[in-house]
Design a protein around this motif. Structure first.
Motif, PDB file in Angstrom:
ATOM      1  N   LEU A 271       0.819  -1.212   0.000  1.00 17.87           N
ATOM      2  CA  LEU A 271       0.000   0.000   0.000  1.00 17.87           C
ATOM      3  C   LEU A 271       0.853   1.262   0.000  1.00 17.87           C
ATOM      4  O   LEU A 271       0.530   2.236  -0.695  1.00 17.87           O
ATOM      5  CB  LEU A 271      -0.937  -0.002   1.213  1.00 17.87           C
ATOM      6  CG  LEU A 271      -1.911   1.186   1.313  1.00 17.87           C
ATOM      7  CD1 LEU A 271      -2.782   1.278   0.068  1.00 17.87           C
ATOM      8  CD2 LEU A 271      -2.766   1.060   2.578  1.00 17.87           C
ATOM      9  N   GLY A 272       1.963   1.270   0.766  1.00 18.27           N
ATOM     10  CA  GLY A 272       2.820   2.453   0.803  1.00 18.27           C
ATOM     11  C   GLY A 272       3.353   2.839  -0.568  1.00 18.27           C
ATOM     12  O   GLY A 272       3.169   3.976  -1.024  1.00 18.27           O
ATOM     13  N   PRO A 273       4.027   1.911  -1.277  1.00 18.89           N
ATOM     14  CA  PRO A 273       4.507   2.240  -2.627  1.00 18.89           C
ATOM     15  C   PRO A 273       3.386   2.606  -3.598  1.00 18.89           C
ATOM     16  O   PRO A 273       3.581   3.463  -4.476  1.00 18.89           O
ATOM     17  CB  PRO A 273       5.219   0.957  -3.069  1.00 18.89           C
ATOM     18  CG  PRO A 273       5.616   0.283  -1.792  1.00 18.89           C
ATOM     19  CD  PRO A 273       4.529   0.608  -0.813  1.00 18.89           C
TER      20      PRO A 273
ATOM     21  N   VAL B  20       0.579   6.894  -6.747  1.00 22.75           N
ATOM     22  CA  VAL B  20      -0.614   7.695  -7.050  1.00 22.75           C
ATOM     23  C   VAL B  20      -0.377   9.159  -6.708  1.00 22.75           C
ATOM     24  O   VAL B  20      -0.742  10.067  -7.477  1.00 22.75           O
ATOM     25  CB  VAL B  20      -1.835   7.140  -6.287  1.00 22.75           C
ATOM     26  CG1 VAL B  20      -3.021   8.099  -6.386  1.00 22.75           C
ATOM     27  CG2 VAL B  20      -2.224   5.766  -6.835  1.00 22.75           C
ATOM     28  N   ASP B  21       0.237   9.422  -5.563  1.00 22.71           N
ATOM     29  CA  ASP B  21       0.522  10.814  -5.173  1.00 22.71           C
ATOM     30  C   ASP B  21       1.446  11.490  -6.177  1.00 22.71           C
ATOM     31  O   ASP B  21       1.310  12.692  -6.447  1.00 22.71           O
ATOM     32  CB  ASP B  21       1.134  10.855  -3.778  1.00 22.71           C
ATOM     33  CG  ASP B  21       0.130  10.589  -2.669  1.00 22.71           C
ATOM     34  OD1 ASP B  21      -1.081  10.566  -2.971  1.00 22.71           O
ATOM     35  OD2 ASP B  21       0.553  10.412  -1.514  1.00 22.71           O
ATOM     36  N   ARG B  22       2.400  10.741  -6.721  1.00 20.90           N
ATOM     37  CA  ARG B  22       3.297  11.310  -7.726  1.00 20.90           C
ATOM     38  C   ARG B  22       2.512  11.676  -8.988  1.00 20.90           C
ATOM     39  O   ARG B  22       2.759  12.729  -9.596  1.00 20.90           O
ATOM     40  CB  ARG B  22       4.408  10.313  -8.044  1.00 20.90           C
ATOM     41  CG  ARG B  22       5.375  10.766  -9.132  1.00 20.90           C
ATOM     42  CD  ARG B  22       6.085  12.047  -8.771  1.00 20.90           C
ATOM     43  NE  ARG B  22       6.940  12.506  -9.877  1.00 20.90           N
ATOM     44  CZ  ARG B  22       7.157  13.774 -10.159  1.00 20.90           C
ATOM     45  NH1 ARG B  22       6.587  14.741  -9.447  1.00 20.90           N
ATOM     46  NH2 ARG B  22       7.953  14.094 -11.160  1.00 20.90           N
TER      47      ARG B  22
ATOM     48  N   GLY C  63      -0.579  17.838  -0.665  1.00 22.88           N
ATOM     49  CA  GLY C  63      -1.175  16.730   0.076  1.00 22.88           C
ATOM     50  C   GLY C  63      -1.525  15.582  -0.851  1.00 22.88           C
ATOM     51  O   GLY C  63      -1.676  15.751  -2.062  1.00 22.88           O
ATOM     52  N   GLY C  64      -1.660  14.396  -0.258  1.00 22.08           N
ATOM     53  CA  GLY C  64      -1.910  13.209  -1.053  1.00 22.08           C
ATOM     54  C   GLY C  64      -3.162  12.467  -0.644  1.00 22.08           C
ATOM     55  O   GLY C  64      -4.014  12.981   0.076  1.00 22.08           O
ATOM     56  N   LEU C  65      -3.221  11.226  -1.106  1.00 21.91           N
ATOM     57  CA  LEU C  65      -4.417  10.411  -0.928  1.00 21.91           C
ATOM     58  C   LEU C  65      -4.669  10.091   0.542  1.00 21.91           C
ATOM     59  O   LEU C  65      -5.806  10.132   1.021  1.00 21.91           O
ATOM     60  CB  LEU C  65      -4.244   9.126  -1.735  1.00 21.91           C
ATOM     61  CG  LEU C  65      -5.508   8.437  -2.252  1.00 21.91           C
ATOM     62  CD1 LEU C  65      -6.309   9.366  -3.145  1.00 21.91           C
ATOM     63  CD2 LEU C  65      -5.113   7.174  -3.021  1.00 21.91           C
TER      64      LEU C  65
ATOM     65  N   PHE D 284      -8.944   2.122  -2.245  1.00 21.93           N
ATOM     66  CA  PHE D 284      -9.175   3.185  -3.214  1.00 21.93           C
ATOM     67  C   PHE D 284      -8.032   3.536  -4.159  1.00 21.93           C
ATOM     68  O   PHE D 284      -8.303   4.050  -5.253  1.00 21.93           O
ATOM     69  CB  PHE D 284      -9.651   4.437  -2.465  1.00 21.93           C
ATOM     70  CG  PHE D 284     -10.921   4.198  -1.717  1.00 21.93           C
ATOM     71  CD1 PHE D 284     -12.130   4.159  -2.379  1.00 21.93           C
ATOM     72  CD2 PHE D 284     -10.907   3.954  -0.342  1.00 21.93           C
ATOM     73  CE1 PHE D 284     -13.307   3.895  -1.706  1.00 21.93           C
ATOM     74  CE2 PHE D 284     -12.077   3.687   0.346  1.00 21.93           C
ATOM     75  CZ  PHE D 284     -13.295   3.663  -0.334  1.00 21.93           C
ATOM     76  N   PRO D 285      -6.763   3.319  -3.831  1.00 24.25           N
ATOM     77  CA  PRO D 285      -5.717   3.705  -4.796  1.00 24.25           C
ATOM     78  C   PRO D 285      -5.869   3.053  -6.157  1.00 24.25           C
ATOM     79  O   PRO D 285      -5.500   3.648  -7.172  1.00 24.25           O
ATOM     80  CB  PRO D 285      -4.422   3.254  -4.100  1.00 24.25           C
ATOM     81  CG  PRO D 285      -4.746   3.289  -2.640  1.00 24.25           C
ATOM     82  CD  PRO D 285      -6.183   2.860  -2.544  1.00 24.25           C
ATOM     83  N   VAL D 286      -6.423   1.832  -6.219  1.00 18.59           N
ATOM     84  CA  VAL D 286      -6.572   1.151  -7.504  1.00 18.59           C
ATOM     85  C   VAL D 286      -7.374   1.984  -8.496  1.00 18.59           C
ATOM     86  O   VAL D 286      -7.079   1.994  -9.697  1.00 18.59           O
ATOM     87  CB  VAL D 286      -7.220  -0.241  -7.305  1.00 18.59           C
ATOM     88  CG1 VAL D 286      -8.611  -0.128  -6.706  1.00 18.59           C
ATOM     89  CG2 VAL D 286      -7.274  -1.007  -8.628  1.00 18.59           C
TER      90      VAL D 286
END
Length: 590
Positions: A193-195, A200-202, A485-487, A509-511
């Motif tokens: 999940l971290g990577p 996604v944030d990038r 800020g990010g997800l 949700f990142p998917v």
């Protein structure tokens, strides 16, 4: 010049297809050789590009029958030649059109070519790379889940980790073991999940940097330029849906607990609950022809249209001509069966636009691409979910054909504001809950009972997914409105406001942020919520009416916003989404 003739492509040698493409390229070269454009030659140029796009989409739909790779240089010649784009831009910039619609189209085409040539290819390439990276991380989690399921002795061939895991958990009689299995699947999903969030944030940061270079306040501000509602209205839609989804999930949790006992996370036991509701009930399959006949009847009673299948459609695609007062107004290509091609979802494309200007006449074509699986005995029968998808896609196709004001450079649904693209398709899909659809299928009493169960399950699934849809829309809106800020931070703020973490976790949700949809229109996932509410409000009164009593005249102005960009977007009550499915659930139990 009549551009509307439709013939089956030569699927054995592609000689006829090459002639179509070669003729289009020769005509384009002849237009460019004049070194100036007129209104008529500009419209013809736009029609040529529409037709070339249509040809290649048609070829892709029949790729199991033909090897058309040797024709790809034509696609590159039209769409991947920067020198050609510069020439077209210069010609379009020097043209002024007396017809206001054509002038509007010319300006839009100038903007399109300018943006295309000025695009930051480095950022675009990095976004594409990160999107692939996110997909790879997600797939690694799914591979871990499949390996886990295999160790448990569950066959993993021919299915996804989600579907196989859902089936296993649903069939597990012990509640504690169901909870343990669900927890294990979630833990494997979240192992990276971290990577994944970092990736996604990038992607979000690259979009932000691009929007700043282009002078926008935020990524969302740029997306909202394609909408006919304000950012404040969109925020209200998002907030109202999240609030309603949290409330409805609490009700659904209570229903599950009442049926199967006091479990900690009721949604983990949703599949098992559905199995208990089904019992020994047999789930029916539905005749494809009868389903199409019904939705054609809807088109006739509501829009005054008729449909006729052409006899020479080809082996992989059915072509249907759509008529009004015996006059053809467009075509729909139905590509319904899964043939091993890599199609991840059902979809409808407006692949050719309507042109009726001067001597240039061309009717629109919509393309419905599905992935239904053929019955082993060869019968054309489909599941209830297939019917729901089919009705939804027919709504998109009709929308494309019936759009009134068209620009030669904008095909079909691309012409509408983002928040209205799903209005008609979501309205059309709701006919699966109508009593007249059940009657039309001429089912036995046992099959009718099975149909009521299918309707009920579809409604329950929709209710289960409210939280996923609402939180995805809220996160998408928030991260693309903010400049930092990010997800993870956005999820925490959403939880502070609405308590969503009681019903879902960040790892779900990142998917969604690796999907092309968010990459194409970042921040605009709320559009699906607005369309769900709009379609629910407009369809609800029809649940108690007979299809045979409807007349096109009473709907003459009902769908103006679906067909005309200049019409305002309505502001439906988001609560209509929840009210509709509760009402439909009650009716399905009758």
């Amino acid at each position: 010049m009549q551009l509307d003739a439709i013939t089956s492509l030569d699927e054995s040698s592609l000689v006829a297809t090459e002639k179509i493409l070669d003729g289009a390229k020769s005509r384009l070269d002849a237009i460019l050789a004049e070194h100036r454009l007129t209104e008529e030659s500009f419209v013809e140029l736009a029609a040529i590009y529409d037709n070339v796009a249509y040809v290649f989409l048609y070829l892709e739909s029949n790729e199991q029958y033909v090897d058309y790779r040797w024709l790809l240089p034509y696609r590159d010649a039209f769409f991947k030649d920067q020198d050609l784009d510069r020439t077209l831009l210069a010609l379009c910039e020097s043209l002024r059109c007396a017809d206001p619609d054509i002038e509007e189209s010319r300006r839009a085409y100038v903007r399109h070519l300018t943006d295309k040539l000025a695009a930051d290819r480095t950022s675009a390439a990095e976004l594409a790379r990160l999107q692939d990276q996110a997909k790879d991380i997600v797939q690694a989690g799914r591979d871990d889940q499949l390996a886990f399921l295999t160790r448990l002795g569950v066959g993993a061939e021919g299915g996804t980790a989600d579907t196989i895991g859902y089936t296993l958990i649903s069939a597990t009689p012990d509640a504690a073991r169901r909870s343990k299995l669900s927890g294990a699947m979630s833990a494997l999903r979240d192992r990276r999940l971290g990577p994944l969030i970092d990736t996604v944030d990038r992607m979000i940061d690259i979009r932000r940097a691009t929007s700043r270079r282009q002078g926008a306040r935020s990524v969302l501000e740029q997306t909202m330029r394609r909408c006919a509602i304000s950012e404040e209205t969109a925020q209200h839609i998002v907030d109202a849906y999240v609030s309603g989804a949290v409330e409805d999930r609490a009700l659904l949790d209570a229903e599950i607990r009442e049926a199967i006992g006091d479990v900690a996370t009721p949604v983990d036991h949703f599949g098992h609950w559905v199995r208990t509701l089904q019992g020994d009930l047999k789930v029916p399959l539905f005749d494809l022809g009868a389903c199409l006949e019904f939705i054609e009847a809807v088109a006739a009673r509501v829009f005054g249209l008729s449909m006729r299948r052409l006899p020479d459609s080809g082996p992989g695609v059915w072509t249907v001509v759509v008529l009004r007062d015996d006059e053809a107004i467009g075509y729909i290509n139905f590509d319904l069966w899964d043939s091993g091609r890599n199609r991840t979802a059902n979809s409808t494309s407006g692949i050719r636009n309507r042109v009726d200007w001067g001597s240039i006449v061309q009717l629109p074509i919509a393309y419905i691409s599905c992935r239904f699986h053929r019955n082993p005995d060869g019968r054309e029968i489909i599941t209830f979910q297939n019917v729901h998808s089919l009705f939804h896609e027919v709504g998109h196709a009709l929308n494309h054909i019936l759009i009134r004001k068209r620009l030669p450079t904008l095909s079909g649904l691309d012409y509408l504001p983002l928040e209205r693209i799903e209005d008609l398709s979501m309205w059309t899909e709701k006919w699966v809950y109508h009593a007249d659809f059940v009657s039309h299928l001429d089912l036995s009493e046992e099959e009718r009972e099975g149909m009521r169960f299918c309707q009920r399950v579809k409604i329950l699934e929709y209710r289960r997914n409210h939280i996923d849809r609402a939180v995805t829309a809220a996160l998408d809106f928030e991260v693309h409105r903010a400049n930092s800020g990010g997800l993870r931070e956005a999820f925490e703020r959403l939880d502070d406001r609405f308590g969503v973490a009681r019903h879902c976790s960040l790892g779900e949700f990142p998917v969604y942020f690796a999907w092309p949809m968010i990459n194409a229109n970042p921040g605009a996932t709320f559009a699906y919520t607005r369309s769900a509410a709009e379609s629910a409000e407009s369809f609800a009164p029809l649940l108690s009416r007979r299809l045979a009593d409807l007349e096109p005249a009473e709907f003459a102005a009902s769908f103006d916003a679906c067909f005309d960009f200049d019409e305002p977007s309505s502001g439906p009550d988001i609560g209509s989404v929840f009210a509709f499915y509760n009402d439909a659930l009650w009716r399905s139990a009758e």
